[in-house]
Design an enzyme around this catalytic site. Structure first.
Site, PDB file in Angstrom:
ATOM      1  N   HIS A  56       0.437  -0.913   0.072  1.00 25.16           N
ATOM      2  CA  HIS A  56      -0.347  -0.054  -0.389  1.00 25.16           C
ATOM      3  C   HIS A  56       0.778   0.946   0.115  1.00 25.16           C
ATOM      4  O   HIS A  56       1.352   1.746   1.080  1.00 25.16           O
ATOM      5  CB  HIS A  56      -1.345   0.069   1.139  1.00 25.16           C
ATOM      6  CG  HIS A  56      -2.473   1.242   1.253  1.00 25.16           C
ATOM      7  ND1 HIS A  56      -3.401   0.814   1.090  1.00 25.16           N
ATOM      8  CD2 HIS A  56      -2.297   2.325   0.498  1.00 25.16           C
ATOM      9  CE1 HIS A  56      -4.506   1.084   1.477  1.00 25.16           C
ATOM     10  NE2 HIS A  56      -3.149   2.176   0.537  1.00 25.16           N
ATOM     11  N   ARG A  60       2.999   8.713  -6.816  1.00 28.09           N
ATOM     12  CA  ARG A  60       2.758  10.072  -7.544  1.00 28.09           C
ATOM     13  C   ARG A  60       2.943  10.093  -9.031  1.00 28.09           C
ATOM     14  O   ARG A  60       2.505  11.047  -9.462  1.00 28.09           O
ATOM     15  CB  ARG A  60       2.797  10.734  -6.472  1.00 28.09           C
ATOM     16  CG  ARG A  60       2.512  11.064  -5.111  1.00 28.09           C
ATOM     17  CD  ARG A  60       1.220  11.089  -5.292  1.00 28.09           C
ATOM     18  NE  ARG A  60       0.864  11.490  -3.802  1.00 28.09           N
ATOM     19  CZ  ARG A  60       0.065  10.810  -2.717  1.00 28.09           C
ATOM     20  NH1 ARG A  60      -1.112  10.202  -3.261  1.00 28.09           N
ATOM     21  NH2 ARG A  60      -0.277  11.460  -1.594  1.00 28.09           N
ATOM     22  N   ASN A  90      -4.264   5.964  -7.808  1.00 27.36           N
ATOM     23  CA  ASN A  90      -5.018   7.561  -7.537  1.00 27.36           C
ATOM     24  C   ASN A  90      -3.932   8.359  -8.302  1.00 27.36           C
ATOM     25  O   ASN A  90      -3.091   9.008  -7.854  1.00 27.36           O
ATOM     26  CB  ASN A  90      -5.503   8.183  -6.007  1.00 27.36           C
ATOM     27  CG  ASN A  90      -4.415   8.362  -5.542  1.00 27.36           C
ATOM     28  OD1 ASN A  90      -3.337   7.352  -5.374  1.00 27.36           O
ATOM     29  ND2 ASN A  90      -4.586   8.672  -4.413  1.00 27.36           N
ATOM     30  N   HIS A 209      -5.360  -0.177   5.768  1.00 25.56           N
ATOM     31  CA  HIS A 209      -5.965   0.301   6.907  1.00 25.56           C
ATOM     32  C   HIS A 209      -7.327   0.141   7.286  1.00 25.56           C
ATOM     33  O   HIS A 209      -7.012   0.922   7.411  1.00 25.56           O
ATOM     34  CB  HIS A 209      -5.327   1.668   6.171  1.00 25.56           C
ATOM     35  CG  HIS A 209      -5.780   2.392   5.347  1.00 25.56           C
ATOM     36  ND1 HIS A 209      -7.926   2.365   5.337  1.00 25.56           N
ATOM     37  CD2 HIS A 209      -5.715   2.819   4.174  1.00 25.56           C
ATOM     38  CE1 HIS A 209      -7.958   2.823   3.963  1.00 25.56           C
ATOM     39  NE2 HIS A 209      -7.011   3.847   3.250  1.00 25.56           N
ATOM     40  N   ASN A 254      -6.309   8.941   6.022  1.00 26.25           N
ATOM     41  CA  ASN A 254      -7.388   8.649   5.962  1.00 26.25           C
ATOM     42  C   ASN A 254      -7.221   7.515   5.614  1.00 26.25           C
ATOM     43  O   ASN A 254      -6.058   7.154   4.747  1.00 26.25           O
ATOM     44  CB  ASN A 254      -8.052   9.664   4.533  1.00 26.25           C
ATOM     45  CG  ASN A 254      -9.620   8.852   4.787  1.00 26.25           C
ATOM     46  OD1 ASN A 254     -10.199   8.531   5.997  1.00 26.25           O
ATOM     47  ND2 ASN A 254      -9.666   9.031   3.574  1.00 26.25           N
ATOM     48  N   ASP A 281       0.613   2.368   3.644  1.00 24.11           N
ATOM     49  CA  ASP A 281      -0.265   4.161   3.570  1.00 24.11           C
ATOM     50  C   ASP A 281       1.152   5.014   3.140  1.00 24.11           C
ATOM     51  O   ASP A 281       0.263   5.703   3.204  1.00 24.11           O
ATOM     52  CB  ASP A 281      -1.216   3.701   3.333  1.00 24.11           C
ATOM     53  CG  ASP A 281      -2.086   5.311   3.391  1.00 24.11           C
ATOM     54  OD1 ASP A 281      -2.508   5.291   2.222  1.00 24.11           O
ATOM     55  OD2 ASP A 281      -3.471   5.119   4.098  1.00 24.11           O
ATOM     56  N   HIS A 285       3.612  14.079   0.453  1.00 22.48           N
ATOM     57  CA  HIS A 285       2.734  15.510  -0.581  1.00 22.48           C
ATOM     58  C   HIS A 285       3.645  16.946  -0.119  1.00 22.48           C
ATOM     59  O   HIS A 285       5.014  16.069   0.126  1.00 22.48           O
ATOM     60  CB  HIS A 285       1.189  16.050   0.083  1.00 22.48           C
ATOM     61  CG  HIS A 285       0.528  15.269   0.365  1.00 22.48           C
ATOM     62  ND1 HIS A 285      -0.673  15.343  -0.883  1.00 22.48           N
ATOM     63  CD2 HIS A 285      -0.288  14.523   1.842  1.00 22.48           C
ATOM     64  CE1 HIS A 285      -1.501  14.250  -0.638  1.00 22.48           C
ATOM     65  NE2 HIS A 285      -1.182  13.879   0.579  1.00 22.48           N
ATOM     66  N   GLY A 300      -2.521  12.307   4.749  1.00 23.05           N
ATOM     67  CA  GLY A 300      -2.087  11.435   4.076  1.00 23.05           C
ATOM     68  C   GLY A 300      -0.260  11.467   4.767  1.00 23.05           C
ATOM     69  O   GLY A 300       0.294  13.020   4.911  1.00 23.05           O
TER      70      GLY A 300
END
Length: 400
Positions: A56, A60, A90, A209, A254, A281, A285, A300
């Site tokens: 996980h 990016r 994503n 998660h 999250n 996870d 950023h 995140g």
């Protein structure tokens, strides 16, 4: 040839000193003493183990290279002793069809220094409106997910599960009900209804998660009923942090940090086997994004570089789990659940190896982070088990 000397390996649930000889990309010998005129890594004071597997992570790229790239993400993985990762969809373009997926796979082939297996999406652009072209990309992935968003369109989710069963894929769920969102109910309401779909279809269903007592109870009950194809992971931050510890935006993720009761339930799920693996996870950023007001900044935190040290220090060193359970959580169970290529610390196997320092504590600093993201709540914390060297396919990809 490469020789790892003076390290300890896990044998019969104990640490024993062995040397490991690597030829080309494979382990060729594991013996008490090996002499060889070749490059030597001195692993004194270290545990030598198969490289960790993290199912996980968010790398990016393509689309959000300011946050992370496949190159920097893989460097961060190598620094954390993680030799295999699975990357979330994503992205831009979203891997919801073969053409989009191959954009990412080409970059992986060119830039990654660890083994990277991308997920395909469940819905087009992860918008929960139309099903992704799973038939078109199924033989290029091991699993599908819309991680980052919950699939609330249950008709599409069931269709995806049927295809996943047909093609032997894992469905990985970011369980989140759109009505309750980040509240504990947002997670466990979604978990309960998705378990019913997984039972009905009989596909491999993995919850990402997990963080609430009620979620673990639902998953535990399903497993007790014999649905061993329903699995879940927990993240290091939900094991060691709770909502009272939040200091700044580097504690925002999250699912969010929960109550102490839920944290203890997360530990219980890890200890009793309800959760069969740990995953970071890893979600980088930019500092600009994370320096906004708490309510406005994105969810995140990064986690690849601290996952092994946290689990080793908090659970192995503190004697909450055995050495063998540590390997199951960090290596063997993720491989088994996701049908990843086998890795073991035995002759004949590919030399994906982590050498972690278990005798000397180290304080994690912002300056040493190799991820583009610096958004970690664990900066300034001291742990055992930081990586001294990492090998992927017999090559040193990280060394201090």
């Amino acid at each position: 040839m490469l020789l790892i000397k003076n390290g300890k390996i896990i044998k019969n649930n104990k640490l024993e000193k062995y040397d490991i000889l690597i030829e080309d990309d494979k382990i060729s010998k594991i013996e008490k003493n090996i002499d060889c005129d070749c490059e030597i890594i001195d692993a004194k004071g270290c545990l030598v183990m198969p490289g960790a597997v993290d199912v996980h992570v968010h790398f990016r790229e393509p689309g959000y290279e300011k946050k992370e790239t496949i190159k920097t993400g893989s460097l961060s993985a190598a620094k954390g002793g993680v030799t295999t990762v699975m990357t979330m969809p994503n992205l831009k373009p979203c891997p919801d069809c073969l053409k989009n997926l191959m954009v990412q796979k080409e970059i992986i082939k060119k830039d990654s220094i660890v083994n990277v297996y991308p997920y395909g999406a469940v819905t087009v652009n992860q918008e929960d409106k139309n099903r992704a072209d799973i038939e078109g990309f199924y033989n290029e992935v091991l699993a599908i997910t819309d991680d980052g968003r919950g699939v609330n369109n249950l008709t599409i989710l069931e269709e995806a599960c049927i295809l996943a069963k047909k093609y032997n894929l894992v469905v990985a769920s970011h369980a989140e009900d759109n009505f309750y969102k980040y509240a504990p109910e947002g997670e466990y309401v979604a978990v309960r209804r998705e378990i019913e779909i997984a039972k009905k279809v009989g596909c491999k269903y993995h919850f990402c998660h997990m963080s609430t007592k009620e979620s673990f109870e639902a998953i535990r009950n399903a497993q007790k009923e014999g649905y061993t194809n329903i699995t879940c992971e927990v993240a290091p931050h939900h094991l060691v942090l709770n909502e009272t510890m939040i200091k700044n935006a580097n504690y925002k993720m999250n699912p969010p940090l929960r109550s102490e009761e839920n944290r203890l339930a997360t530990i219980e799920a890890l200890l009793d086997g309800t959760a069969c693996m740990v995953a970071s996870d890893h979600a980088p950023h930019t500092e600009e994004e994370k320096s906004q007001e708490y309510n406005k900044c994105p969810n995140g935190i990064i986690g690849l570089e601290t996952m092994l040290p946290i689990i080793y220090t908090e659970f192995v060193k503190n004697k909450k789990i055995s050495y063998e359970r540590f390997l199951d959580l960090m290596v063997y169970n993720p491989i088994k659940v996701f049908n990843l290529p086998a890795r073991r610390l035995e002759p004949g196997f590919i030399a994906d190896i982590a050498i972690i320092d278990i005798e000397n504590p180290h304080t994690y600093t912002k300056d040493e982070i190799l991820s583009k993201g610096k958004n970690s709540p664990f900066i300034g914390n001291t742990y055992y088990g930081f990586t001294k060297a990492t090998l992927v396919q017999g090559k040193i990809v990280y060394k201090i």
